[in-house]
Motif scaffolding. Structure first.
Motif, PDB file in Angstrom:
ATOM      1  N   ALA A  41      21.802  38.285   0.349  1.00  0.00           N
ATOM      2  CA  ALA A  41      22.097  39.034   1.572  1.00  0.00           C
ATOM      3  C   ALA A  41      21.238  40.293   1.656  1.00  0.00           C
ATOM      4  CB  ALA A  41      23.578  39.404   1.622  1.00  0.00           C
ATOM      5  N   LEU A  42      21.137  41.040   0.567  1.00  0.00           N
ATOM      6  CA  LEU A  42      20.333  42.267   0.569  1.00  0.00           C
ATOM      7  C   LEU A  42      18.857  41.958   0.811  1.00  0.00           C
ATOM      8  CD1 LEU A  42      21.868  44.342  -2.373  1.00  0.00           C
ATOM      9  CD2 LEU A  42      22.089  44.755   0.079  1.00  0.00           C
ATOM     10  N   ALA A  43      18.359  40.909   0.139  1.00  0.00           N
ATOM     11  CA  ALA A  43      16.961  40.535   0.332  1.00  0.00           C
ATOM     12  C   ALA A  43      16.692  40.136   1.776  1.00  0.00           C
ATOM     13  CB  ALA A  43      16.587  39.396  -0.620  1.00  0.00           C
ATOM     14  N   ALA A  44      17.618  39.357   2.350  1.00  0.00           N
ATOM     15  CA  ALA A  44      17.451  38.918   3.730  1.00  0.00           C
ATOM     16  C   ALA A  44      17.501  40.097   4.696  1.00  0.00           C
ATOM     17  CB  ALA A  44      18.533  37.898   4.095  1.00  0.00           C
ATOM     18  N   VAL A  45      18.432  41.016   4.471  1.00  0.00           N
ATOM     19  CA  VAL A  45      18.550  42.190   5.344  1.00  0.00           C
ATOM     20  C   VAL A  45      17.270  43.018   5.305  1.00  0.00           C
ATOM     21  CG1 VAL A  45      19.706  44.422   5.626  1.00  0.00           C
ATOM     22  CG2 VAL A  45      21.060  42.349   5.295  1.00  0.00           C
ATOM     23  N   GLY A  46      16.737  43.230   4.093  1.00  0.00           N
ATOM     24  CA  GLY A  46      15.506  44.012   3.968  1.00  0.00           C
ATOM     25  C   GLY A  46      14.345  43.383   4.722  1.00  0.00           C
ATOM     26  N   VAL A  47      14.164  42.076   4.562  1.00  0.00           N
ATOM     27  CA  VAL A  47      13.039  41.391   5.202  1.00  0.00           C
ATOM     28  C   VAL A  47      13.229  41.319   6.719  1.00  0.00           C
ATOM     29  CG1 VAL A  47      11.843  39.178   5.428  1.00  0.00           C
ATOM     30  CG2 VAL A  47      12.451  40.048   3.159  1.00  0.00           C
ATOM     31  N   VAL A  48      14.439  40.970   7.160  1.00  0.00           N
ATOM     32  CA  VAL A  48      14.693  40.825   8.598  1.00  0.00           C
ATOM     33  C   VAL A  48      14.542  42.167   9.312  1.00  0.00           C
ATOM     34  CG1 VAL A  48      16.471  40.322  10.321  1.00  0.00           C
ATOM     35  CG2 VAL A  48      16.140  38.783   8.383  1.00  0.00           C
ATOM     36  N   LEU A  49      15.087  43.232   8.729  1.00  0.00           N
ATOM     37  CA  LEU A  49      14.959  44.544   9.362  1.00  0.00           C
ATOM     38  C   LEU A  49      13.502  45.003   9.414  1.00  0.00           C
ATOM     39  CD1 LEU A  49      18.002  46.606   8.014  1.00  0.00           C
ATOM     40  CD2 LEU A  49      17.639  45.708  10.318  1.00  0.00           C
ATOM     41  N   LEU A  50      12.756  44.709   8.355  1.00  0.00           N
ATOM     42  CA  LEU A  50      11.339  45.088   8.344  1.00  0.00           C
ATOM     43  C   LEU A  50      10.579  44.361   9.439  1.00  0.00           C
ATOM     44  CD1 LEU A  50       9.095  46.704   7.013  1.00  0.00           C
ATOM     45  CD2 LEU A  50       8.780  44.819   5.397  1.00  0.00           C
ATOM     46  N   LEU A  51      10.866  43.063   9.604  1.00  0.00           N
ATOM     47  CA  LEU A  51      10.232  42.307  10.682  1.00  0.00           C
ATOM     48  C   LEU A  51      10.662  42.838  12.043  1.00  0.00           C
ATOM     49  CD1 LEU A  51      10.483  38.642   9.345  1.00  0.00           C
ATOM     50  CD2 LEU A  51       8.383  39.948   9.739  1.00  0.00           C
ATOM     51  N   ALA A  52      11.948  43.164  12.173  1.00  0.00           N
ATOM     52  CA  ALA A  52      12.474  43.611  13.462  1.00  0.00           C
ATOM     53  C   ALA A  52      11.828  44.910  13.914  1.00  0.00           C
ATOM     54  CB  ALA A  52      13.990  43.769  13.383  1.00  0.00           C
ATOM     55  N   ILE A  53      11.735  45.895  13.014  1.00  0.00           N
ATOM     56  CA  ILE A  53      11.185  47.189  13.435  1.00  0.00           C
ATOM     57  C   ILE A  53       9.665  47.147  13.566  1.00  0.00           C
ATOM     58  CG2 ILE A  53      13.115  48.467  12.421  1.00  0.00           C
ATOM     59  CD1 ILE A  53      11.219  49.283  10.149  1.00  0.00           C
ATOM     60  N   SER A  54       9.054  46.040  13.151  1.00  0.00           N
ATOM     61  CA  SER A  54       7.613  45.869  13.350  1.00  0.00           C
ATOM     62  C   SER A  54       7.288  45.313  14.733  1.00  0.00           C
ATOM     63  CB  SER A  54       7.034  44.925  12.281  1.00  0.00           C
ATOM     64  OG  SER A  54       7.229  45.451  10.988  1.00  0.00           O
ATOM     65  N   VAL A  55       8.308  44.944  15.481  1.00  0.00           N
ATOM     66  CA  VAL A  55       8.118  44.404  16.829  1.00  0.00           C
ATOM     67  C   VAL A  55       7.979  45.576  17.813  1.00  0.00           C
ATOM     68  CG1 VAL A  55       9.183  43.065  18.681  1.00  0.00           C
ATOM     69  CG2 VAL A  55       9.403  42.309  16.298  1.00  0.00           C
ATOM     70  N   PRO A  56       6.886  45.673  18.554  1.00  0.00           N
ATOM     71  CA  PRO A  56       6.697  46.794  19.486  1.00  0.00           C
ATOM     72  C   PRO A  56       7.845  47.004  20.461  1.00  0.00           C
ATOM     73  CG  PRO A  56       4.630  45.618  19.211  1.00  0.00           C
ATOM     74  CD  PRO A  56       5.675  44.819  18.478  1.00  0.00           C
ATOM     75  N   PHE A  57       8.452  45.919  20.953  1.00  0.00           N
ATOM     76  CA  PHE A  57       9.587  46.037  21.869  1.00  0.00           C
ATOM     77  C   PHE A  57      10.728  46.800  21.207  1.00  0.00           C
ATOM     78  CE2 PHE A  57      13.623  44.408  23.541  1.00  0.00           C
ATOM     79  CZ  PHE A  57      13.474  44.666  24.890  1.00  0.00           C
ATOM     80  N   ARG A  79       4.680  56.386  27.417  1.00  0.00           N
ATOM     81  CA  ARG A  79       4.464  54.963  27.693  1.00  0.00           C
ATOM     82  C   ARG A  79       4.975  54.587  29.077  1.00  0.00           C
ATOM     83  NH1 ARG A  79       8.845  51.527  26.939  1.00  0.00           N
ATOM     84  NH2 ARG A  79      10.706  52.502  26.056  1.00  0.00           N
ATOM     85  N   ILE A  80       4.489  53.460  29.572  1.00  0.00           N
ATOM     86  CA  ILE A  80       4.881  52.948  30.881  1.00  0.00           C
ATOM     87  C   ILE A  80       6.055  51.994  30.690  1.00  0.00           C
ATOM     88  CG2 ILE A  80       4.145  51.624  32.892  1.00  0.00           C
ATOM     89  CD1 ILE A  80       1.275  52.469  32.235  1.00  0.00           C
ATOM     90  N   GLU A  81       7.120  52.202  31.427  1.00  0.00           N
ATOM     91  CA  GLU A  81       8.314  51.365  31.312  1.00  0.00           C
ATOM     92  C   GLU A  81       8.043  49.926  31.757  1.00  0.00           C
ATOM     93  OE1 GLU A  81      11.243  52.039  30.136  1.00  0.00           O
ATOM     94  OE2 GLU A  81      11.000  54.193  29.768  1.00  0.00           O
ATOM     95  N   GLY A  82       8.527  48.982  30.956  1.00  0.00           N
ATOM     96  CA  GLY A  82       8.545  47.590  31.365  1.00  0.00           C
ATOM     97  C   GLY A  82       7.218  46.860  31.360  1.00  0.00           C
ATOM     98  N   SER A  83       6.170  47.453  30.792  1.00  0.00           N
ATOM     99  CA  SER A  83       4.859  46.801  30.803  1.00  0.00           C
ATOM    100  C   SER A  83       4.663  45.991  29.518  1.00  0.00           C
ATOM    101  CB  SER A  83       3.752  47.848  30.941  1.00  0.00           C
ATOM    102  OG  SER A  83       3.856  48.808  29.912  1.00  0.00           O
TER     103      SER A  83
END
Length: 251
Positions: A41-57, A213-217
């Motif tokens: 669970a800890l390993a998955a949380v670390g990897v998933v959160l890292l991927l999530a915050i790497s998404v520009p959106f 930044r420009i909203e919604g672009s």
């Protein structure tokens, strides 16, 4: 005696992304043999959160928590008496420049500060000391503004090492000149805290943020992990935590 700012720099490197989340994942892997479910669970949380915050959106929405910046207009600066540009780091060893030069964040602020100075005609104060040793940021900022952007710097505040000290030291210089209202140049993610710090010193700061930044672009790439997204999330998360500390510390 260890400088507090060195301790702060180490803690930032350890706990902010990506290191903090990678360490969480590593801890999970280390616990997996003895506590398999917890470890996974800890390993998955670390990897998933890292991927999530790497998404520009996702990074944009994290930034929204500390940023409500709009593009500066000349009329916004009505009544202002000076421009204050905050430092954001330097490159102490840049062979192509023959020594110290502006870091990326400071370069963006200096460039935009020069634009605002030409737009308003107001005198300029640069603020930034020697954070972890070396040449004060403000000296490098002044050199770049005057030699590369053709903008004269009136005041140099070269003692501050934090945003709080930027405000305190700059306010000392500004009050000596009878200045109570300024146009403040820094990044969009840093503006909320910087403006509050100047207000605490009795200086009314008009935001002139760079990085607006420009909203919604959005495009497809904004929903895929990237280094740009991770870096933006790093700044946003740092500012969220720094603002919480500021609020908790009180006036």
């Amino acid at each position: 005696m260890i400088d507090f700012l060195w301790i702060k720099a180490v803690l930032k490197a350890l706990f902010l992304p990506p290191t903090g989340l990678l360490l969480l994942a590593a801890l999970g892997l280390g616990l997996q043999r003895r506590f398999p479910r917890v470890g996974r669970a800890l390993a998955a949380v670390g990897v998933v959160l890292l991927l999530a915050i790497s998404v520009p959106f996702v990074a944009d929405h994290l930034t929204d928590l500390v940023d409500a910046s709009t593009a500066f207009r000349r009329s916004d600066g009505d009544g202002a008496q000076a421009i204050v540009i905050l430092g954001g780091g330097i490159r102490p060893s840049a062979p192509e420049y023959g020594g110290t030069t502006l870091g990326i964040l400071t370069l963006e602020r200096v460039r935009y500060g020069a634009r605002v100075a030409r737009m308003t005609g107001l005198p300029v104060l640069v603020s930034g000391g020697s954070v972890l040793g070396g040449v004060p940021e403000a000296w490098v900022m002044r050199a770049a503004l005057e030699s590369e952007f053709g903008v004269r710097v009136r005041w140099v505040e070269a003692r501050s090492r934090t945003t709080h000290e930027n405000a305190v030291r700059s306010a000392e210089l500004l009050r000596q000149q009878g200045i109570q209202r300024v146009v403040l140049v820094t990044h969009n993610f840093d503006m909320l805290r910087a403006k509050a710090e100047f207000a605490a010193q009795g200086i009314d700061a008009v935001p002139a943020a760079t990085g607006v930044r420009i909203e919604g672009s959005y495009t497809l790439l904004d929903f895929l992990p990237s280094m740009g997204g991770l870096q933006q999330s790093y700044y946003a998360i740092y500012e969220i935590l720094a603002n919480l500390v500021r609020i908790a510390s009180g006036p």
